[in-house]
Design an enzyme around this catalytic site. Structure first.
Site, PDB file in Angstrom:
ATOM      1  N   HIS A 108     -11.925  22.115 -18.313  1.00  0.00           N
ATOM      2  CA  HIS A 108     -11.013  21.094 -17.794  1.00  0.00           C
ATOM      3  C   HIS A 108     -11.710  20.244 -16.731  1.00  0.00           C
ATOM      4  O   HIS A 108     -11.607  19.017 -16.732  1.00  0.00           O
ATOM      5  CB  HIS A 108      -9.781  21.740 -17.148  1.00  0.00           C
ATOM      6  CG  HIS A 108      -8.865  22.448 -18.081  1.00  0.00           C
ATOM      7  ND1 HIS A 108      -8.435  23.733 -17.847  1.00  0.00           N
ATOM      8  CD2 HIS A 108      -8.279  22.065 -19.243  1.00  0.00           C
ATOM      9  CE1 HIS A 108      -7.606  24.097 -18.804  1.00  0.00           C
ATOM     10  NE2 HIS A 108      -7.508  23.109 -19.686  1.00  0.00           N
TER      11      HIS A 108
ATOM     12  N   LYS B 187       4.849  27.410 -24.375  1.00  0.00           N
ATOM     13  CA  LYS B 187       3.838  28.310 -23.823  1.00  0.00           C
ATOM     14  C   LYS B 187       4.442  29.317 -22.857  1.00  0.00           C
ATOM     15  O   LYS B 187       5.416  29.019 -22.164  1.00  0.00           O
ATOM     16  CB  LYS B 187       2.763  27.512 -23.068  1.00  0.00           C
ATOM     17  CG  LYS B 187       1.889  26.655 -23.953  1.00  0.00           C
ATOM     18  CD  LYS B 187       0.796  25.987 -23.131  1.00  0.00           C
ATOM     19  CE  LYS B 187      -0.127  25.174 -24.010  1.00  0.00           C
ATOM     20  NZ  LYS B 187      -1.205  24.550 -23.222  1.00  0.00           N
TER      21      LYS B 187
ATOM     22  N   ARG C   9     -11.922  19.897 -28.424  1.00  0.00           N
ATOM     23  CA  ARG C   9     -12.945  20.885 -28.733  1.00  0.00           C
ATOM     24  C   ARG C   9     -13.265  20.932 -30.220  1.00  0.00           C
ATOM     25  O   ARG C   9     -14.410  21.030 -30.608  1.00  0.00           O
ATOM     26  CB  ARG C   9     -12.483  22.276 -28.273  1.00  0.00           C
ATOM     27  CG  ARG C   9     -12.318  22.406 -26.782  1.00  0.00           C
ATOM     28  CD  ARG C   9     -11.542  23.630 -26.421  1.00  0.00           C
ATOM     29  NE  ARG C   9     -10.195  23.490 -26.989  1.00  0.00           N
ATOM     30  CZ  ARG C   9      -9.256  24.390 -26.934  1.00  0.00           C
ATOM     31  NH1 ARG C   9      -9.484  25.542 -26.369  1.00  0.00           N
ATOM     32  NH2 ARG C   9      -8.064  24.182 -27.449  1.00  0.00           N
TER      33      ARG C   9
ATOM     34  N   SER D  26      -7.754  28.147 -21.964  1.00  0.00           N
ATOM     35  CA  SER D  26      -7.036  28.928 -20.949  1.00  0.00           C
ATOM     36  C   SER D  26      -6.415  30.176 -21.559  1.00  0.00           C
ATOM     37  O   SER D  26      -6.448  31.252 -20.963  1.00  0.00           O
ATOM     38  CB  SER D  26      -5.948  28.078 -20.297  1.00  0.00           C
ATOM     39  OG  SER D  26      -6.512  27.030 -19.551  1.00  0.00           O
TER      40      SER D  26
END
Length: 161
Positions: free
Chosen positions: A20, A44, A93, A130
């Site tokens: 990040h 989440k 990514r 994460s």
């Protein structure tokens, strides 16, 4: 002279990683101001509460002039309008990240005219997330190469070791 451009780097940052930070720092080399928007994704499960994530992000970017941190609640396009930001910066990514962020970028442009810039993850950070780091840490693995010392300590404390 080019007009200053304010960009927003949104995310949940649970926890903020060196990946990040790489995206935030690289965004700041392109845009005069960067607002890191710390939000909540209802799909989440979080390790850290919103205020804790805000504080960890603020600590992590404290040495970067021109980067601020704000909470976001609601639509990203509305947040950008409220903060006079004309660009959203997202890190990607893999192809699946690109596919998702492309759709979101197109939607945000239609809703608000705000452009999205996608930055590829640095090769050293392209495989971390994460959620992966939370899983490693929950099993007492070492996440220190992927987070700042303060974040590492906060994760270890939160998990009780």
């Amino acid at each position: 002279m080019i007009e200053p451009v304010r960009a927003v780097c949104p995310g949940s940052f649970d926890p903020i990683t060196r990946g990040h930070l790489d995206i935030i720092e690289r965004a700041h080399t392109v845009f005069s101001e960067v607002i890191v928007a710390v939000g909540r994704n209802t799909s989440k499960n979080y390790l850290f509460e919103g205020d804790e994530r805000l504080e960890l992000v603020r600590e992590s970017v404290a040495d970067i002039d021109g980067v601020t941190v704000e909470p976001i609640d609601g639509l990203l396009s509305e947040f950008c309008k409220e903060h006079d930001a004309s660009v959203i910066v997202k890190g990607v990514r893999f192809g699946s990240d690109f596919d998702y962020e492309l759709q979101m970028g197109q939607l945000n442009r239609i809703l608000s005219g705000i452009e999205t810039v996608l930055l590829p993850a640095g090769r050293e950070y392209g495989t971390i997330s994460s959620s992966m780091l939370r899983e490693v840490a929950a099993n007492h693995g070492d996440i220190s190469p992927f987070v700042t010392p303060a974040v590492n300590a906060a994760v270890r404390s939160k998990l009780g070791y």
